[in-house]
Write a protein that holds these residues in place. Structure first.
Motif, PDB file in Angstrom:
ATOM      1  N   ILE A 202      23.387  47.861  36.601  1.00  0.00           N
ATOM      2  CA  ILE A 202      24.733  47.694  36.035  1.00  0.00           C
ATOM      3  C   ILE A 202      25.766  47.582  37.157  1.00  0.00           C
ATOM      4  O   ILE A 202      26.633  46.701  37.144  1.00  0.00           O
ATOM      5  N   ALA A 203      25.667  48.495  38.134  1.00  0.00           N
ATOM      6  CA  ALA A 203      26.612  48.480  39.254  1.00  0.00           C
ATOM      7  C   ALA A 203      26.506  47.174  40.036  1.00  0.00           C
ATOM      8  O   ALA A 203      27.525  46.591  40.436  1.00  0.00           O
ATOM      9  N   TYR A 204      25.279  46.703  40.247  1.00  0.00           N
ATOM     10  CA  TYR A 204      25.070  45.451  40.994  1.00  0.00           C
ATOM     11  C   TYR A 204      25.682  44.265  40.252  1.00  0.00           C
ATOM     12  O   TYR A 204      26.353  43.422  40.856  1.00  0.00           O
ATOM     13  N   PHE A 205      25.456  44.199  38.946  1.00  0.00           N
ATOM     14  CA  PHE A 205      25.988  43.080  38.153  1.00  0.00           C
ATOM     15  C   PHE A 205      27.519  43.077  38.177  1.00  0.00           C
ATOM     16  O   PHE A 205      28.148  42.031  38.355  1.00  0.00           O
ATOM     17  N   ILE A 206      28.125  44.260  38.011  1.00  0.00           N
ATOM     18  CA  ILE A 206      29.582  44.353  38.031  1.00  0.00           C
ATOM     19  C   ILE A 206      30.121  43.964  39.399  1.00  0.00           C
ATOM     20  O   ILE A 206      31.104  43.220  39.511  1.00  0.00           O
ATOM     21  N   ALA A 207      29.481  44.475  40.455  1.00  0.00           N
ATOM     22  CA  ALA A 207      29.932  44.139  41.815  1.00  0.00           C
ATOM     23  C   ALA A 207      29.813  42.640  42.060  1.00  0.00           C
ATOM     24  O   ALA A 207      30.705  42.024  42.662  1.00  0.00           O
ATOM     25  N   PHE A 208      28.723  42.027  41.586  1.00  0.00           N
ATOM     26  CA  PHE A 208      28.499  40.592  41.745  1.00  0.00           C
ATOM     27  C   PHE A 208      29.619  39.784  41.094  1.00  0.00           C
ATOM     28  O   PHE A 208      30.153  38.835  41.684  1.00  0.00           O
ATOM     29  N   LYS A 209      30.000  40.166  39.875  1.00  0.00           N
ATOM     30  CA  LYS A 209      31.068  39.455  39.169  1.00  0.00           C
ATOM     31  C   LYS A 209      32.427  39.687  39.836  1.00  0.00           C
ATOM     32  O   LYS A 209      33.245  38.770  39.913  1.00  0.00           O
ATOM     33  N   MET A 210      32.659  40.887  40.328  1.00  0.00           N
ATOM     34  CA  MET A 210      33.934  41.185  40.984  1.00  0.00           C
ATOM     35  C   MET A 210      34.062  40.444  42.307  1.00  0.00           C
ATOM     36  O   MET A 210      35.164  40.064  42.708  1.00  0.00           O
ATOM     37  N   ILE A 211      32.951  40.233  42.996  1.00  0.00           N
ATOM     38  CA  ILE A 211      32.986  39.425  44.221  1.00  0.00           C
ATOM     39  C   ILE A 211      33.435  38.010  43.888  1.00  0.00           C
ATOM     40  O   ILE A 211      34.294  37.434  44.567  1.00  0.00           O
ATOM     41  N   ASP A 212      32.867  37.438  42.823  1.00  0.00           N
ATOM     42  CA  ASP A 212      33.256  36.087  42.399  1.00  0.00           C
ATOM     43  C   ASP A 212      34.741  36.006  42.082  1.00  0.00           C
ATOM     44  O   ASP A 212      35.444  35.089  42.503  1.00  0.00           O
ATOM     45  N   ILE A 213      35.224  36.992  41.319  1.00  0.00           N
ATOM     46  CA  ILE A 213      36.632  36.985  40.915  1.00  0.00           C
ATOM     47  C   ILE A 213      37.542  37.128  42.130  1.00  0.00           C
ATOM     48  O   ILE A 213      38.558  36.445  42.257  1.00  0.00           O
ATOM     49  N   THR A 214      37.159  38.001  43.050  1.00  0.00           N
ATOM     50  CA  THR A 214      37.994  38.240  44.241  1.00  0.00           C
ATOM     51  C   THR A 214      38.013  37.028  45.163  1.00  0.00           C
ATOM     52  O   THR A 214      39.059  36.657  45.699  1.00  0.00           O
ATOM     53  N   VAL A 215      36.852  36.406  45.359  1.00  0.00           N
ATOM     54  CA  VAL A 215      36.754  35.265  46.267  1.00  0.00           C
ATOM     55  C   VAL A 215      37.384  34.017  45.664  1.00  0.00           C
ATOM     56  O   VAL A 215      38.128  33.290  46.313  1.00  0.00           O
ATOM     57  N   GLU A 216      37.092  33.765  44.381  1.00  0.00           N
ATOM     58  CA  GLU A 216      37.521  32.513  43.756  1.00  0.00           C
ATOM     59  C   GLU A 216      38.850  32.623  43.037  1.00  0.00           C
ATOM     60  O   GLU A 216      39.506  31.616  42.782  1.00  0.00           O
ATOM     61  N   GLY A 217      39.253  33.832  42.681  1.00  0.00           N
ATOM     62  CA  GLY A 217      40.526  34.009  41.990  1.00  0.00           C
ATOM     63  C   GLY A 217      40.349  34.037  40.486  1.00  0.00           C
ATOM     64  O   GLY A 217      39.381  33.513  39.933  1.00  0.00           O
ATOM     65  N   LEU A 218      41.302  34.672  39.817  1.00  0.00           N
ATOM     66  CA  LEU A 218      41.241  34.784  38.358  1.00  0.00           C
ATOM     67  C   LEU A 218      41.593  33.468  37.668  1.00  0.00           C
ATOM     68  O   LEU A 218      41.095  33.157  36.595  1.00  0.00           O
ATOM     69  N   GLU A 219      42.456  32.701  38.296  1.00  0.00           N
ATOM     70  CA  GLU A 219      42.951  31.481  37.644  1.00  0.00           C
ATOM     71  C   GLU A 219      42.132  30.266  38.083  1.00  0.00           C
ATOM     72  O   GLU A 219      42.510  29.530  38.979  1.00  0.00           O
ATOM     73  N   SER A 220      40.996  30.078  37.432  1.00  0.00           N
ATOM     74  CA  SER A 220      40.169  28.921  37.744  1.00  0.00           C
ATOM     75  C   SER A 220      40.765  27.685  37.088  1.00  0.00           C
ATOM     76  O   SER A 220      41.424  27.767  36.059  1.00  0.00           O
ATOM     77  N   SER A 221      40.523  26.539  37.682  1.00  0.00           N
ATOM     78  CA  SER A 221      41.077  25.283  37.180  1.00  0.00           C
ATOM     79  C   SER A 221      39.950  24.352  36.758  1.00  0.00           C
ATOM     80  O   SER A 221      38.767  24.628  36.982  1.00  0.00           O
ATOM     81  N   ARG A 222      40.333  23.244  36.152  1.00  0.00           N
ATOM     82  CA  ARG A 222      39.362  22.266  35.680  1.00  0.00           C
ATOM     83  C   ARG A 222      39.683  20.912  36.297  1.00  0.00           C
ATOM     84  O   ARG A 222      40.835  20.465  36.290  1.00  0.00           O
ATOM     85  N   SER A 223      38.672  20.260  36.845  1.00  0.00           N
ATOM     86  CA  SER A 223      38.847  18.887  37.300  1.00  0.00           C
ATOM     87  C   SER A 223      38.354  17.969  36.189  1.00  0.00           C
ATOM     88  O   SER A 223      37.377  18.282  35.508  1.00  0.00           O
TER      89      SER A 223
END
Length: 307
Positions: A202-223
């Motif tokens: 559980i901790a690994y999955f949450i950390a994995f998702k938080m890394i994505d959010i932190t690196v890529e940002g909350l406001e994803s865009s669409r091309s």
């Protein structure tokens, strides 16, 4: 208009760029200072997550961190020592592949993480509830790792190892990291018990998702790529009603051989439905392709005033 073929004819200082080595721009002192601050914050968050949530409750993360937690538990030696000793060889080996800036930033991050985890050993754990420890520890750890990665470094040598073995391995970097982490998380069952291993997942999955959010940002865009027989009308309507910049790309149909104008536009997720309606009103047979993108910079992405 933008022609796809023009990409190969770019120039540097007015001269053709063929075979010309592009010099990397050095970071300014302000940029270095800013990155250092965020790396420092990231390392502190990682240390807090480890020493006040995960380690005291026998919950691990993937990678070198997970191995260090288990070795620390078995040997009763501080986790910071293992973090330093196990990560450092990968940083040194990855120097040629990853570059000087990445290597130096990683070494500093790993050293700082080792020091802060040692300083936080006397601090009591925040909670004895395994689920709360897994959730909040995973969140803090993910944000911390994400800040380090976003600012040009790494505090875990697993991914560096995956990059180094990528050329000789049949597996991708992501697959190698996944296999290594599955093995590490499974090992936690033998060291801490299977309940703790499941909380570790559980901790690994949450950390994995938080890394994505932190690196890529909350406001994803669409091309969006649009192919239609009415490119000018659609482009004008999108610009007027969405306030977004439009780029035309020259293309040709594979079967028909007819010249086509491909419309390229970047929008937010909230504008996707409106874009579809605009295109549908003008050309119900238009071809649309959507893709997720992150961290949009430059150009005319900033929304203009809608007429």
């Amino acid at each position: 208009m933008t022609d796809c073929k023009e990409r190969s004819d770019r120039t540097i200082d007015g001269q053709p760029s063929y075979g010309k080595k592009v010099q990397h721009r050095k970071l300014s002192k302000k940029q270095v200072f800013k990155r250092s601050i965020f790396v420092f914050i990231g390392v502190v968050l990682e240390a807090v997550a480890l020493e006040t949530f995960l380690v005291p409750n026998g919950i691990i993360d993937g990678g070198i961190v997970g191995i260090s937690i288990m070795l620390s538990h078995l040997t009763h030696i501080q986790i910071g020592i293992f973090l330093f000793l196990l990560n450092m060889p990968f940083c040194i080996l990855g120097y040629k592949q990853m570059g000087k800036t990445f290597t130096v930033t990683s070494i500093l991050a790993i050293t700082a993480l080792s020091i802060f985890t040692a300083l936080l050993v006397p601090v009591p754990k925040f909670t004895g509830d395994y689920l709360l420890a897994a959730v909040f520890g995973g969140v803090l750890l993910g944000i911390g790792v994400g800040l380090v990665v976003r600012n040009g470094g790494s505090s875990d040598g697993t991914e560096i190892l995956a990059v180094l073995t990528n050329k000789t391995s049949p597996f991708s970097v992501g697959e190698t990291v996944m296999f290594v982490n599955i093995f590490i998380l499974a090992s936690a069952g033998f060291v801490f018990g299977w309940n703790n291993a499941m909380y570790s997942l559980i901790a690994y999955f949450i950390a994995f998702k938080m890394i994505d959010i932190t690196v890529e940002g909350l406001e994803s865009s669409r091309s969006v790529w649009i192919i239609s027989n009415y490119p000018e009308e659609i482009g004008s309507a999108l610009n007027d009603r969405l306030g977004r910049g439009i780029t035309y790309l020259n293309g040709a149909g594979y079967y028909s051989g007819d010249d086509k104008q491909v419309i390229f536009i970047v929008i937010t997720r909230l504008e996707e439905a409106k874009l579809k309606n605009i295109v549908e009103d003008i050309d119900s047979k238009a071809f649309l392709a959507f893709g997720d993108i992150h961290d949009v910079k430059g150009g005319r992405f900033k929304k203009q005033k809608i007429h």
